[in-house]
Design a protein around this motif. Structure first.
Motif, PDB file in Angstrom:
ATOM      1  N   MET A 177       0.844  -1.187   0.000  1.00 28.17           N
ATOM      2  CA  MET A 177       0.000   0.000   0.000  1.00 28.17           C
ATOM      3  C   MET A 177       0.878   1.234   0.000  1.00 28.17           C
ATOM      4  N   ASP A 218       2.859   0.090  -5.083  1.00 26.55           N
ATOM      5  CA  ASP A 218       1.730  -0.597  -5.718  1.00 26.55           C
ATOM      6  C   ASP A 218       0.540   0.317  -6.019  1.00 26.55           C
ATOM      7  N   GLU A 264       6.337  -5.727  -0.519  1.00 27.62           N
ATOM      8  CA  GLU A 264       5.748  -7.072  -0.550  1.00 27.62           C
ATOM      9  C   GLU A 264       5.948  -7.780  -1.886  1.00 27.62           C
ATOM     10  N   LEU A 375       5.844  -6.141 -10.282  1.00 27.36           N
ATOM     11  CA  LEU A 375       4.631  -6.860  -9.865  1.00 27.36           C
ATOM     12  C   LEU A 375       4.914  -8.343 -10.029  1.00 27.36           C
ATOM     13  N   THR A 376       4.731  -9.065  -8.951  1.00 27.17           N
ATOM     14  CA  THR A 376       5.144 -10.474  -8.955  1.00 27.17           C
ATOM     15  C   THR A 376       4.024 -11.379  -8.471  1.00 27.17           C
ATOM     16  N   TYR A 379       3.621 -11.033  -4.781  1.00 25.15           N
ATOM     17  CA  TYR A 379       2.765  -9.918  -4.344  1.00 25.15           C
ATOM     18  C   TYR A 379       1.311 -10.375  -4.335  1.00 25.15           C
ATOM     19  N   VAL A 380       0.914 -11.053  -5.395  1.00 22.62           N
ATOM     20  CA  VAL A 380      -0.465 -11.541  -5.485  1.00 22.62           C
ATOM     21  C   VAL A 380      -0.754 -12.511  -4.345  1.00 22.62           C
ATOM     22  N   ASN A 383      -1.001 -10.764  -0.936  1.00 21.96           N
ATOM     23  CA  ASN A 383      -2.141  -9.874  -0.756  1.00 21.96           C
ATOM     24  C   ASN A 383      -3.494 -10.511  -1.027  1.00 21.96           C
TER      25      ASN A 383
END
Lengths: 388, 388
Positions: A177, A218, A264, A375-376, A379-380, A383
């Protein structure tokens, strides 16, 4: 060294039981004076957590005796009860500090919280935690305080700059965030320089504008962002305005960089330099647009110098530029020249964690640097399971 | 049925060898009249691909004889050579159609391209492909044309509405880079209704504004978006303005929904309804902000009704609202009431592909629906390897 590097401060970090896993989750930072000047910068999100509303209010006086911070719950979107809980926490801090000889009221205690939105804090644990933390306050407590504010951070973040007889130090948390207007971050900076609230405010705003406000992990803006700067005056030195602002900026920059480095799931730190812009605002707008382009963030993750995605991100902005005069370099290789194919993309080496994207707008002489992450899949994963 | 459902149109889809894998990659759609009215809507990205610049130019006359489309390369950011290539493609189409008896010039041929940005097209293959496609034009060619424009699409997308003696049909491609101001999509709509260019333009703009402009798969705006509407007048019927606009909107809506349903790596289609907004613009702004929040998109992927992330997304907008009067429902369960904790989040059932988020701003009576997708590891994988 963190928040206790500067003279006049004590701190503690303890496990209050707010986090179910038993990790440290409550920090207390106390300014023992002689001066108790303070300034703060908060999220520009219009949905603000109770502790943000509270701390903005108490800072109106320009004085703070203490800051109490908790991880394990953001106390955001918790209605009137959430605000009462923040108030009760500040009251408790004032009560225990006063009992120990540091006379203060709740109106001189800032509160900061981080964690999941939409849950009330377990107040019995928070209040007992405040007592416990007060009992452990120490001139060496800065490190423990920095550890207690971590959420998904993998490391705690601290920074210190010492100048001629005075020091600026600080701690930060934040790993997701992260976006302008600040990141989901809590930051407490302390100094023993003898600076009044107005001087602190000026140095802090000037610094956050070009540091924390320019990290965009992000694109998501938090409800709880808080950056506080407290001055004890214990060094007895009043530094020159510029020297002080520079020290504050150096610490902010170091902490901001640490936030990006621990974002993250990230595998890359992306330094986006926008150069030759007509205005600094243009440079920032373009930098943020590039920073938030998910397709580009994925490409960087795949070590793919996909400059077309940089151009398509620039194209969504209102900045001054001519599409046929845009140049883009990735790690120093000018893969796009005059809006078209430039040097051979195979020359770009993207093996290392830091990747630099240079966007040349050919429209002026202003510039700005924005830091972002790739973006990895991690990360997904992180989160999509955060609150479960 | 696609673009050949309406009378007066022929189409073809062939493999020209632009794509290395040998899949179909070139489509041709021809309007055989008697009328040749046309209208178009293009990306609002300021970095526009050569075919977009070309097609905008030729549409100034309000007439099109043909549209040639290729996948396998976007011809974007390719400089003067890229524009010359687009021009040469249109010339070739005019030449082969004229030779076959359909007298036309390059100025009545629109060109649309999709694929990787920053690469010149293999023009020998494109031009040979145009000849081949012209030889295969057929009243039954709509399906093949729809297949030939696919990139990462897993299915081809077509839609048809038939009214009292007239028809609107169309095809679309698009699976990523879907964001307002159009998505990365190529769409060709045809009708045999007898409508002039002005009438087509009005119906098309009215429709795209509330359909394609309200899908936001990944917040990324393309350089190549093109939506064309061609009328042959072959039905001999001139429909009422409203009835025609409604038919166009229905086809656009159907195609837009198909784009979202096939978005890269997505596991959820998210219907974001913003209600009780002060203005429709406010509703759209809030809907887009929610649609683009990566943390929320991850949470939806994890079937986690994390409404705090909805509120933090709303809080970044300029829309009229009071944070303490915001309500949010996920799949009908009002998990957030008055900006705070509402019904039990465990009541939310998110097992199905479609997820509805309702954001009630309590600020007026306007509303809007935005469609989005979740963010998944598959999206990351697909987009980190796209050009490699």
């Amino acid at each position: 060294m963190s928040v206790t590097a500067a003279k006049g401060f004590t701190a503690a970090g303890i496990a209050a039981g707010i986090k179910e896993n038993g990790n440290p989750d409550l920090a207390l930072v106390v300014n023992n004076g002689p001066r108790r000047a303070a300034a703060g910068v908060f999220t520009s999100n219009r949905v603000k957590a109770a502790p943000v509303l509270w701390s903005q209010q108490v800072l109106a006086t320009g004085e703070l005796t203490a800051v109490v911070l908790n991880s394990g719950g953001a106390n955001a979107c918790t209605g009137p009860q959430g605000f009462q809980d923040t108030h009760a926490t500040a009251e408790k801090v004032a009560e225990v500090l006063s009992a120990a000889g540091t006379e203060t009221g709740a109106g001189e205690v800032a509160v900061a919280s981080t964690g999941l939105i939409g849950l009330l804090l377990p107040m019995d644990k928070v209040l007992a935690g405040v007592e416990k933390a007060a009992g452990e306050l120490s001139e060496h407590g800065g490190e423990k305080a920095a550890i207690a504010i971590k959420t998904t951070d993998t490391v705690h973040k601290t920074s210190v700059v010492t100048k001629d007889g005075w020091t600026v130090g600080g701690m930060a948390k934040g790993a997701g965030m992260l976006a302008p207007g600040l990141a989901t971050m809590l930051v407490v900076l302390t100094t023993d320089a003898d600076v009044d609230a107005e001087g602190l405010d000026a140095a802090l705003r000037q610094s956050t504008k070009v540091t924390f406000d320019r990290v965009d992990s992000d694109g998501c803006m938090s409800t709880n962002d808080t950056v506080l700067l407290l001055a004890s005056g214990a060094s007895g030195v009043t530094p020159a305005r510029d020297a002080f602002a520079e020290a504050v900026r150096t610490v902010c920059d170091d902490l901001a960089r640490q936030l990006i480095g621990d974002a993250e799931g990230a595998s890359k730190d992306i330094r986006i330099e926008v150069v030759n812009a007509a205005t600094e605002d243009d440079a920032v707008e373009v930098g943020r647009s590039i920073a938030r382009n998910n397709l580009l963030k994925c490409a960087i993750h795949g070590e793919d110098p996909n400059w077309g995605r940089v151009l398509s991100a620039i194209g969504t902005t209102q900045a001054a530029f001519d599409p046929d005069r845009l140049n883009v370099a990735i790690n120093g290789v000018w893969v796009c020249k005059n809006g078209s194919v430039g040097e051979d993309r195979d020359l770009v080496d993207m093996r290392y964690r830091e990747v630099t994207i240079t966007a040349d707008l050919s429209a002026g002489s202003e510039s700005a640097v924005i830091w972002a992450n790739d973006l990895t899949a991690d990360y997904v994963h992180e989160n999509s399971a955060y609150s479960s």
